[in-house]
Design a protein around this motif. Structure first.
Motif, PDB file in Angstrom:
ATOM      1  N   LYS A  77      -5.221  -6.733 -16.172  1.00 19.51           N
ATOM      2  CA  LYS A  77      -4.880  -5.391 -16.647  1.00 19.51           C
ATOM      3  C   LYS A  77      -3.883  -4.714 -15.713  1.00 19.51           C
ATOM      4  O   LYS A  77      -3.723  -5.102 -14.545  1.00 19.51           O
ATOM      5  N   GLN A  78      -3.221  -3.696 -16.249  1.00 21.41           N
ATOM      6  CA  GLN A  78      -2.308  -2.882 -15.459  1.00 21.41           C
ATOM      7  C   GLN A  78      -2.777  -1.435 -15.518  1.00 21.41           C
ATOM      8  O   GLN A  78      -3.054  -0.908 -16.590  1.00 21.41           O
ATOM      9  N   VAL A  79      -2.860  -0.818 -14.354  1.00 21.31           N
ATOM     10  CA  VAL A  79      -3.315   0.564 -14.243  1.00 21.31           C
ATOM     11  C   VAL A  79      -2.147   1.415 -13.731  1.00 21.31           C
ATOM     12  O   VAL A  79      -1.545   1.101 -12.702  1.00 21.31           O
ATOM     13  N   LEU A  80      -1.814   2.468 -14.472  1.00 21.39           N
ATOM     14  CA  LEU A  80      -0.719   3.360 -14.076  1.00 21.39           C
ATOM     15  C   LEU A  80      -1.295   4.651 -13.505  1.00 21.39           C
ATOM     16  O   LEU A  80      -2.078   5.339 -14.166  1.00 21.39           O
ATOM     17  N   ILE A  81      -0.919   4.955 -12.278  1.00 25.04           N
ATOM     18  CA  ILE A  81      -1.329   6.221 -11.643  1.00 25.04           C
ATOM     19  C   ILE A  81      -0.039   6.939 -11.245  1.00 25.04           C
ATOM     20  O   ILE A  81       0.460   6.817 -10.121  1.00 25.04           O
ATOM     21  N   GLU A  82       0.521   7.673 -12.189  1.00 25.80           N
ATOM     22  CA  GLU A  82       1.839   8.277 -11.994  1.00 25.80           C
ATOM     23  C   GLU A  82       1.784   9.694 -11.455  1.00 25.80           C
ATOM     24  O   GLU A  82       2.824  10.287 -11.153  1.00 25.80           O
ATOM     25  N   ASN A  83       0.562  10.236 -11.313  1.00 24.99           N
ATOM     26  CA  ASN A  83       0.451  11.639 -10.891  1.00 24.99           C
ATOM     27  C   ASN A  83       0.179  11.784  -9.395  1.00 24.99           C
ATOM     28  O   ASN A  83      -0.134  12.879  -8.921  1.00 24.99           O
ATOM     29  N   TYR A  84       0.286  10.674  -8.653  1.00 24.91           N
ATOM     30  CA  TYR A  84       0.083  10.705  -7.200  1.00 24.91           C
ATOM     31  C   TYR A  84      -1.241  11.388  -6.850  1.00 24.91           C
ATOM     32  O   TYR A  84      -1.302  12.273  -5.991  1.00 24.91           O
ATOM     33  N   SER A  85      -2.304  10.966  -7.496  1.00 22.72           N
ATOM     34  CA  SER A  85      -3.602  11.639  -7.351  1.00 22.72           C
ATOM     35  C   SER A  85      -4.151  11.614  -5.925  1.00 22.72           C
ATOM     36  O   SER A  85      -4.960  12.467  -5.555  1.00 22.72           O
ATOM     37  N   LEU A  86      -3.691  10.664  -5.113  1.00 18.49           N
ATOM     38  CA  LEU A  86      -4.134  10.600  -3.716  1.00 18.49           C
ATOM     39  C   LEU A  86      -3.049  11.084  -2.748  1.00 18.49           C
ATOM     40  O   LEU A  86      -3.170  10.895  -1.535  1.00 18.49           O
ATOM     41  N   GLY A  87      -2.021  11.708  -3.289  1.00 11.39           N
ATOM     42  CA  GLY A  87      -0.928  12.198  -2.457  1.00 11.39           C
ATOM     43  C   GLY A  87       0.158  11.159  -2.281  1.00 11.39           C
ATOM     44  O   GLY A  87       0.110  10.070  -2.848  1.00 11.39           O
ATOM     45  N   LYS A  88       1.154  11.508  -1.474  1.00 16.47           N
ATOM     46  CA  LYS A  88       2.292  10.621  -1.253  1.00 16.47           C
ATOM     47  C   LYS A  88       2.297   9.999   0.137  1.00 16.47           C
ATOM     48  O   LYS A  88       3.296   9.404   0.556  1.00 16.47           O
ATOM     49  N   SER A  89       1.193  10.139   0.851  1.00 16.69           N
ATOM     50  CA  SER A  89       1.039   9.502   2.155  1.00 16.69           C
ATOM     51  C   SER A  89      -0.346   8.862   2.194  1.00 16.69           C
ATOM     52  O   SER A  89      -1.353   9.563   2.187  1.00 16.69           O
ATOM     53  N   LEU A  90      -0.374   7.522   2.210  1.00 14.15           N
ATOM     54  CA  LEU A  90      -1.625   6.802   2.040  1.00 14.15           C
ATOM     55  C   LEU A  90      -2.044   6.057   3.306  1.00 14.15           C
ATOM     56  O   LEU A  90      -1.207   5.467   3.994  1.00 14.15           O
ATOM     57  N   THR A  91      -3.333   6.067   3.580  1.00 15.48           N
ATOM     58  CA  THR A  91      -3.910   5.267   4.649  1.00 15.48           C
ATOM     59  C   THR A  91      -4.342   3.920   4.072  1.00 15.48           C
ATOM     60  O   THR A  91      -4.371   3.733   2.845  1.00 15.48           O
ATOM     61  N   GLN A  92      -4.715   3.009   4.952  1.00 15.46           N
ATOM     62  CA  GLN A  92      -5.206   1.715   4.484  1.00 15.46           C
ATOM     63  C   GLN A  92      -6.471   1.885   3.657  1.00 15.46           C
ATOM     64  O   GLN A  92      -6.697   1.170   2.678  1.00 15.46           O
ATOM     65  N   LYS A  93      -7.298   2.858   4.027  1.00 18.03           N
ATOM     66  CA  LYS A  93      -8.526   3.128   3.279  1.00 18.03           C
ATOM     67  C   LYS A  93      -8.200   3.534   1.848  1.00 18.03           C
ATOM     68  O   LYS A  93      -8.895   3.129   0.893  1.00 18.03           O
ATOM     69  N   ARG A  94      -7.145   4.316   1.679  1.00 20.12           N
ATOM     70  CA  ARG A  94      -6.735   4.730   0.336  1.00 20.12           C
ATOM     71  C   ARG A  94      -6.201   3.541  -0.471  1.00 20.12           C
ATOM     72  O   ARG A  94      -6.395   3.464  -1.691  1.00 20.12           O
ATOM     73  N   ILE A  95      -5.536   2.621   0.213  1.00 25.07           N
ATOM     74  CA  ILE A  95      -5.034   1.431  -0.473  1.00 25.07           C
ATOM     75  C   ILE A  95      -6.201   0.632  -1.060  1.00 25.07           C
ATOM     76  O   ILE A  95      -6.170   0.186  -2.210  1.00 25.07           O
ATOM     77  N   SER A 123     -10.459 -19.761  -5.683  1.00 25.27           N
ATOM     78  CA  SER A 123     -10.493 -20.810  -6.694  1.00 25.27           C
ATOM     79  C   SER A 123     -11.052 -20.279  -8.008  1.00 25.27           C
ATOM     80  O   SER A 123     -11.583 -19.168  -8.079  1.00 25.27           O
ATOM     81  N   GLY A 124     -10.918 -21.101  -9.050  1.00 17.99           N
ATOM     82  CA  GLY A 124     -11.398 -20.715 -10.363  1.00 17.99           C
ATOM     83  C   GLY A 124     -10.351 -19.926 -11.132  1.00 17.99           C
ATOM     84  O   GLY A 124      -9.191 -19.847 -10.745  1.00 17.99           O
ATOM     85  N   LYS A 125     -10.785 -19.315 -12.224  1.00 18.92           N
ATOM     86  CA  LYS A 125      -9.896 -18.489 -13.031  1.00 18.92           C
ATOM     87  C   LYS A 125      -9.877 -17.073 -12.465  1.00 18.92           C
ATOM     88  O   LYS A 125     -10.890 -16.377 -12.485  1.00 18.92           O
ATOM     89  N   ILE A 126      -8.740 -16.667 -11.937  1.00 13.11           N
ATOM     90  CA  ILE A 126      -8.601 -15.382 -11.260  1.00 13.11           C
ATOM     91  C   ILE A 126      -7.620 -14.500 -12.024  1.00 13.11           C
ATOM     92  O   ILE A 126      -6.510 -14.932 -12.354  1.00 13.11           O
ATOM     93  N   SER A 127      -8.046 -13.281 -12.325  1.00 11.92           N
ATOM     94  CA  SER A 127      -7.136 -12.330 -12.978  1.00 11.92           C
ATOM     95  C   SER A 127      -6.364 -11.553 -11.920  1.00 11.92           C
ATOM     96  O   SER A 127      -6.919 -11.146 -10.896  1.00 11.92           O
ATOM     97  N   VAL A 128      -5.092 -11.403 -12.155  1.00 13.92           N
ATOM     98  CA  VAL A 128      -4.224 -10.646 -11.249  1.00 13.92           C
ATOM     99  C   VAL A 128      -3.947  -9.294 -11.897  1.00 13.92           C
ATOM    100  O   VAL A 128      -3.271  -9.208 -12.931  1.00 13.92           O
ATOM    101  N   ASN A 129      -4.521  -8.257 -11.303  1.00 12.84           N
ATOM    102  CA  ASN A 129      -4.420  -6.913 -11.870  1.00 12.84           C
ATOM    103  C   ASN A 129      -3.431  -6.071 -11.071  1.00 12.84           C
ATOM    104  O   ASN A 129      -3.432  -6.095  -9.840  1.00 12.84           O
ATOM    105  N   LEU A 130      -2.595  -5.342 -11.772  1.00 11.85           N
ATOM    106  CA  LEU A 130      -1.550  -4.549 -11.132  1.00 11.85           C
ATOM    107  C   LEU A 130      -1.894  -3.074 -11.199  1.00 11.85           C
ATOM    108  O   LEU A 130      -2.101  -2.518 -12.290  1.00 11.85           O
ATOM    109  N   ILE A 131      -1.971  -2.424 -10.036  1.00 12.27           N
ATOM    110  CA  ILE A 131      -2.225  -0.987  -9.958  1.00 12.27           C
ATOM    111  C   ILE A 131      -0.939  -0.319  -9.483  1.00 12.27           C
ATOM    112  O   ILE A 131      -0.544  -0.471  -8.313  1.00 12.27           O
ATOM    113  N   TRP A 132      -0.276   0.371 -10.371  1.00 11.77           N
ATOM    114  CA  TRP A 132       1.014   1.003 -10.075  1.00 11.77           C
ATOM    115  C   TRP A 132       0.773   2.442  -9.617  1.00 11.77           C
ATOM    116  O   TRP A 132       0.309   3.268 -10.399  1.00 11.77           O
TER     117      TRP A 132
END
Length: 313
Positions: free
Chosen positions: A113-131, A47-56
């Motif tokens: 806000k929108q955050v762009l992470i285009e360099n695959y800094s955590l690799g191309k195979s992610l665990t739930q912890k990485r998410i 509830s309340g005013k919630i910001s929806v932030n996109l992490i690409w």
């Protein structure tokens, strides 16, 4: 009314469910509902005013990012589409859960806000912890942080038993108080499992076969992401911390949208999304108008006031 109630019962009886904490999937299996399908577990609703932030995470075209950000903007009744049926009208069904809980609070979403992470800094195979680690790059208070992974990124369970998931995590400590933020993850399935996570815009990988529909924004992967994101947003609002509205096990619940699998319009049945609207120019199917002239396909939501799956068309 009777027809939609029958469709709900039919889907609940024939579908198969094995979700991982509120994962959006194509299928779900529960017993025939007795009274109110989704039980309220007395927890906090968002509830309340919630910001929806996109992490690409990974490479997305600007046009793809615009499809999703326009969808988020379209949820707000302050910027509604002037054409009916609208995304904002679809979202209003979630308000009925607040009324049912006798909550005087309301939820107002806005694009943050929108955050762009285009360099695959955590690799191309992610665990739930990485998410969760990626989700923490959004706001830490009064926020829904959405992680969107590109088509070449593998995530644990993706295409196997889920197309996305939602949950919550501890956020910032402000004046000695630890806050939680809600998060969502959705993957682009276009090259990995479009028949699983982007139906009805792709031939299904199993079950009744029907021709795929033309995606409203001409992007099978991202239009599929919007369907999954919409489902998970509804679950996040009504069951943000695992003790809101759901049925079944807390770590594998049926929620507002997952209670209505495969239903997008009236007349839906297994393998058929329903009698959607069709754009006369492009041939694309849709059921909701958004801002900037957008069109989307959004899932049915379980309406607790009628105990049926509610569709816009």
């Amino acid at each position: 009314m009777a027809a939609s109630h029958f469709i709900l019962k039919l889907f609940l009886l024939i579908s198969l469910c094995n979700v991982c904490f509120a994962s959006r999937k194509l299928t779900a299996l529960v017993q025939e509902p007795q009274g109110q399908l989704l039980q309220y577990h007395k927890g906090t609703l968002l509830s309340g005013k919630i910001s929806v932030n996109l992490i690409w995470y990974g490479k997305f075209k600007p046009s793809q990012r615009a499809i999703v950000s326009d969808f988020i903007t379209s949820l707000s009744s302050s910027t509604p589409s002037k054409t009916d049926p609208s995304v904002a009208k679809w979202w209003k069904t979630t308000e009925k859960y607040y009324h049912l809980a006798n909550s005087k609070k309301s939820l107002s979403l806005s694009l943050g806000k929108q955050v762009l992470i285009e360099n695959y800094s955590l690799g191309k195979s992610l665990t739930q912890k990485r998410i969760v680690q990626l989700a923490s790059k959004g706001e830490q208070k009064d926020a829904i942080n959405i992680v969107l992974t590109a088509s070449d990124v593998a995530v644990d369970g993706f295409c196997v038993n889920r197309c996305g998931t939602h949950g919550s995590s501890k956020g910032a400590i402000i004046r000695g108080k630890t806050y939680k933020f809600a998060y969502i993850w959705v993957g682009n399935s276009e090259t990995q499992c479009a028949g699983y996570c982007a139906w009805p815009f792709h031939q299904p990988i199993y079950g009744p076969q029907s021709p795929p529909l033309v995606a409203p924004n001409n992007d099978v992967g991202v239009d599929g992401m919007v369907i999954n994101l919409a489902s998970l947003l509804a679950g996040t609002a009504t069951n943000p911390f695992g003790n809101g509205y759901y049925q079944g096990e807390a770590d594998a619940p049926l929620e507002a949208a997952s209670a209505c699998p495969g239903v997008y319009a009236k007349g839906a049945y297994p393998g058929y999304a329903g009698d959607l609207l069709v754009d006369k120019t492009t041939g694309a199917s849709y059921n909701a108008h958004g801002t900037n002239g957008r069109k989307y396909v959004l899932p049915a939501l379980y309406d607790p006031s009628t105990s049926t799956c509610s569709t816009l068309v």
